[in-house]
Motif scaffolding. Structure first.
Motif, PDB file in Angstrom:
ATOM      1  N   LEU A 146       0.863  -1.191   0.000  1.00 27.37           N
ATOM      2  CA  LEU A 146       0.000   0.000   0.000  1.00 27.37           C
ATOM      3  C   LEU A 146       0.892   1.230   0.000  1.00 27.37           C
ATOM      4  N   THR A 147       0.607   2.181  -0.866  1.00 26.98           N
ATOM      5  CA  THR A 147       1.366   3.435  -0.845  1.00 26.98           C
ATOM      6  C   THR A 147       0.408   4.606  -0.772  1.00 26.98           C
ATOM      7  N   HIS A 148       0.916   5.707  -0.216  1.00 28.18           N
ATOM      8  CA  HIS A 148       0.089   6.899  -0.021  1.00 28.18           C
ATOM      9  C   HIS A 148       0.828   8.096  -0.613  1.00 28.18           C
ATOM     10  N   CYS A 149       0.102   8.930  -1.300  1.00 25.99           N
ATOM     11  CA  CYS A 149       0.637  10.102  -1.994  1.00 25.99           C
ATOM     12  C   CYS A 149       1.492   9.681  -3.192  1.00 25.99           C
ATOM     13  N   ASN A 150       2.350  10.567  -3.626  1.00 27.36           N
ATOM     14  CA  ASN A 150       3.149  10.303  -4.823  1.00 27.36           C
ATOM     15  C   ASN A 150       4.592  10.608  -4.482  1.00 27.36           C
ATOM     16  N   SER A 151       5.258   9.566  -3.976  1.00 28.86           N
ATOM     17  CA  SER A 151       6.664   9.717  -3.627  1.00 28.86           C
ATOM     18  C   SER A 151       7.508   9.021  -4.671  1.00 28.86           C
ATOM     19  N   GLN A 152       8.417   9.788  -5.252  1.00 28.41           N
ATOM     20  CA  GLN A 152       9.303   9.221  -6.280  1.00 28.41           C
ATOM     21  C   GLN A 152      10.130   8.065  -5.716  1.00 28.41           C
ATOM     22  N   VAL A 153      10.649   8.250  -4.502  1.00 23.85           N
ATOM     23  CA  VAL A 153      11.500   7.188  -3.928  1.00 23.85           C
ATOM     24  C   VAL A 153      10.698   5.962  -3.533  1.00 23.85           C
ATOM     25  N   ALA A 154       9.516   6.181  -2.940  1.00 26.93           N
ATOM     26  CA  ALA A 154       8.689   5.024  -2.554  1.00 26.93           C
ATOM     27  C   ALA A 154       8.273   4.247  -3.807  1.00 26.93           C
ATOM     28  N   ILE A 155       7.835   4.965  -4.817  1.00 24.04           N
ATOM     29  CA  ILE A 155       7.424   4.304  -6.067  1.00 24.04           C
ATOM     30  C   ILE A 155       8.637   3.624  -6.712  1.00 24.04           C
ATOM     31  N   GLY A 156       9.800   4.246  -6.555  1.00 26.99           N
ATOM     32  CA  GLY A 156      11.038   3.643  -7.084  1.00 26.99           C
ATOM     33  C   GLY A 156      11.270   2.241  -6.508  1.00 26.99           C
ATOM     34  N   CYS A 157      10.992   2.064  -5.205  1.00 29.00           N
ATOM     35  CA  CYS A 157      11.162   0.743  -4.569  1.00 29.00           C
ATOM     36  C   CYS A 157      10.174  -0.255  -5.175  1.00 29.00           C
ATOM     37  N   ILE A 158       8.949   0.191  -5.374  1.00 30.56           N
ATOM     38  CA  ILE A 158       7.892  -0.691  -5.905  1.00 30.56           C
ATOM     39  C   ILE A 158       8.216  -1.066  -7.357  1.00 30.56           C
ATOM     40  N   LEU A 159       8.601  -0.066  -8.150  1.00 35.59           N
ATOM     41  CA  LEU A 159       8.907  -0.325  -9.564  1.00 35.59           C
ATOM     42  C   LEU A 159      10.101  -1.274  -9.698  1.00 35.59           C
ATOM     43  N   GLU A 160      11.093  -1.098  -8.816  1.00 34.99           N
ATOM     44  CA  GLU A 160      12.280  -1.950  -8.887  1.00 34.99           C
ATOM     45  C   GLU A 160      11.922  -3.395  -8.514  1.00 34.99           C
ATOM     46  N   VAL A 166       5.725  -1.095   7.947  1.00 41.45           N
ATOM     47  CA  VAL A 166       5.725   0.225   7.312  1.00 41.45           C
ATOM     48  C   VAL A 166       7.167   0.588   6.960  1.00 41.45           C
ATOM     49  N   MET A 167       7.415   0.764   5.682  1.00 39.87           N
ATOM     50  CA  MET A 167       8.771   1.123   5.234  1.00 39.87           C
ATOM     51  C   MET A 167       8.734   2.546   4.647  1.00 39.87           C
ATOM     52  N   VAL A 168       9.688   3.346   5.098  1.00 40.94           N
ATOM     53  CA  VAL A 168       9.766   4.737   4.623  1.00 40.94           C
ATOM     54  C   VAL A 168      11.008   4.875   3.742  1.00 40.94           C
ATOM     55  N   ILE A 185       2.860  -4.861   3.142  1.00 40.96           N
ATOM     56  CA  ILE A 185       3.826  -3.805   3.488  1.00 40.96           C
ATOM     57  C   ILE A 185       3.327  -2.445   2.982  1.00 40.96           C
ATOM     58  N   VAL A 186       3.450  -1.442   3.852  1.00 43.15           N
ATOM     59  CA  VAL A 186       3.143  -0.059   3.456  1.00 43.15           C
ATOM     60  C   VAL A 186       4.477   0.567   3.055  1.00 43.15           C
ATOM     61  N   VAL A 187       4.511   1.175   1.887  1.00 43.30           N
ATOM     62  CA  VAL A 187       5.750   1.819   1.417  1.00 43.30           C
ATOM     63  C   VAL A 187       5.427   3.288   1.121  1.00 43.30           C
ATOM     64  N   ILE A 188       6.072   4.173   1.846  1.00 37.08           N
ATOM     65  CA  ILE A 188       5.799   5.602   1.683  1.00 37.08           C
ATOM     66  C   ILE A 188       7.104   6.401   1.601  1.00 37.08           C
ATOM     67  N   GLY A 189       6.981   7.643   1.173  1.00 30.57           N
ATOM     68  CA  GLY A 189       8.113   8.563   1.184  1.00 30.57           C
ATOM     69  C   GLY A 189       7.991   9.467   2.393  1.00 30.57           C
ATOM     70  N   THR A 190       8.749  10.526   2.402  1.00 31.80           N
ATOM     71  CA  THR A 190       8.673  11.482   3.520  1.00 31.80           C
ATOM     72  C   THR A 190       9.144  12.863   3.085  1.00 31.80           C
ATOM     73  N   ASP A 191       8.636  13.848   3.784  1.00 34.68           N
ATOM     74  CA  ASP A 191       9.077  15.231   3.569  1.00 34.68           C
ATOM     75  C   ASP A 191      10.103  15.640   4.615  1.00 34.68           C
ATOM     76  N   ALA A 192      10.086  14.940   5.747  1.00 35.60           N
ATOM     77  CA  ALA A 192      11.065  15.235   6.800  1.00 35.60           C
ATOM     78  C   ALA A 192      11.101  14.086   7.796  1.00 35.60           C
ATOM     79  N   VAL A 193      12.322  13.762   8.248  1.00 33.73           N
ATOM     80  CA  VAL A 193      12.490  12.792   9.332  1.00 33.73           C
ATOM     81  C   VAL A 193      13.130  13.554  10.486  1.00 33.73           C
ATOM     82  N   THR A 194      12.535  13.456  11.662  1.00 29.97           N
ATOM     83  CA  THR A 194      13.051  14.231  12.793  1.00 29.97           C
ATOM     84  C   THR A 194      14.065  13.403  13.593  1.00 29.97           C
TER      85      THR A 194
END
Ligand SMILES: O=P(O)(O)OC[C@H]1O[C@H](OP(=O)(O)O)[C@H](O)[C@@H]1O
Length: 314
Positions: free
Chosen positions: A124-138, A224-226, A190-199
């Protein structure tokens, strides 16, 4: 004619340019163009023009830390010279190198992240993250038989971009409304998402709705994989600074005509939310996969930030 810098700033603000990584690369490219377009030989004027340009970019969107990180990387070291030509060359060099490193980080994360997606997995993915989609496409490229649930992502519908990429790649995809995430979570591996910031404490700031998805995943014991390039880690959180959550215009949610008929209604439109580290299994960076608790090490030891770097900002 509008300058490249002003044009880029406008496009980032309006989200014509969007996605944390792309925002950073486009900002880098705009700073490079700006440096090249300045014809002053006076180093003082050059520095002040470049600082103003950096500030213009920083004011566009407040949450994705990739933007200040990119601006800082490109404009740092400007003070070391009083030769405008040398300063310009430094900016061009750092901008080119940032863009190259960013693109290669996206590729590397795709390779590492794909290893965590197994044959037969439902992602499952949420929003449009280039890196998250990159993992799925690969993972798909490697021949793994995977299926994806992609959310709609109200109000800006970035999910449409995601399903286009997945469909073009030939990946079986179910497009769901954001509120259906928990309903389908029992079917997700598995949930695969990107991020705008990691604290610094490993919390992940991502598109609004991410924390609900992570909560549902936690409840269902779904991983959940970021996917996050190291320039998405937020150095100032070392000092206790919080990530500012962008609240966008109400018209993205409710048309002004409809809203006008309901004077007692206020639309709230936060663009991001914060998912605590305990709901995240793994953050995949270009330097390898890490538990969220290692965010401190990335910021301090890998990126080299020290708390005293911020002393003069008090
Ligand atoms: O850098 P990449 O992984 O492409 O995107 C990272 C994040 O940036 C986006 O923000 P927006 O759509 O610009 O508000 C989404 O929140 C996405 O998860």
């Amino acid at each position: 004619m509008k300058s490249v810098l002003a044009d880029t700033a406008l496009k980032i603000k309006s989200m014509e340019i969007r996605g944390a990584g792309k925002i950073a690369r486009e900002a880098a490219s705009a700073l490079k163009s700006h440096a090249e377009s300045l014809d002053t030989q006076n180093s003082g004027n050059f520095l002040s023009e470049m600082r103003t340009a950096g500030d213009i970019l920083l004011k566009t969107r407040p949450t994705a830390v990739s933007l200040p990180n990119a601006v800082n990387i490109i404009l740092s070291g400007m003070d070391g010279s009083d030769d405008a030509g040398e300063i310009r060359a430094g900016i061009v060099r750092r901008a080119d190198s940032f863009i190259e490193r960013s693109n290669s980080a996206v590729r590397r994360i795709g390779e590492i992240g794909a290893r965590r997606i197994s044959d037969g997995d439902v992602v499952l993915t949420h929003c449009n993250s280039q890196v998250a989609i990159g993992c799925i496409l690969e993972a798909h490229r490697q021949g793994k038989d995977i299926e994806v649930f992609a959310t709609e992502v109200r109000p800006r519908n970035q999910g449409l971009l995601t399903i286009k990429s997945l469909s073009d790649a030939g990946i079986k995809t179910s497009f769901i409304v954001d509120s259906a995430a928990r309903y389908f979570m029992k079917d997700v591996d598995i949930v695969v998402i990107g991020t705008d910031a990691v604290t610094v404490n490993g919390s992940v700031v991502n598109k609004i709705g991410t924390s609900q998805i992570a909560l549902a995943a936690h409840e269902a014991r779904t991983r959940v994989m970021v996917a996050a390039e190291t320039y998405k880690f937020a150095p100032k959180t070392l000092t206790g600074e919080l990530i500012q959550i962008e609240e966008r215009d109400s018209s993205e949610v409710l048309s002004p005509e409809i809203a006008a008929a309901m004077p007692n209604v206020t639309v709230r439109n936060p663009a991001f939310d914060i998912t605590p580290a305990e709901y995240i299994d793994l953050i995949v960076t270009e330097e390898g996969a890490i538990p969220p608790e290692m965010a401190y090490i990335i910021i301090k030891d890998y990126l080299g930030w020290k708390i005293r770097d911020f002393d003069n900002e008090r």
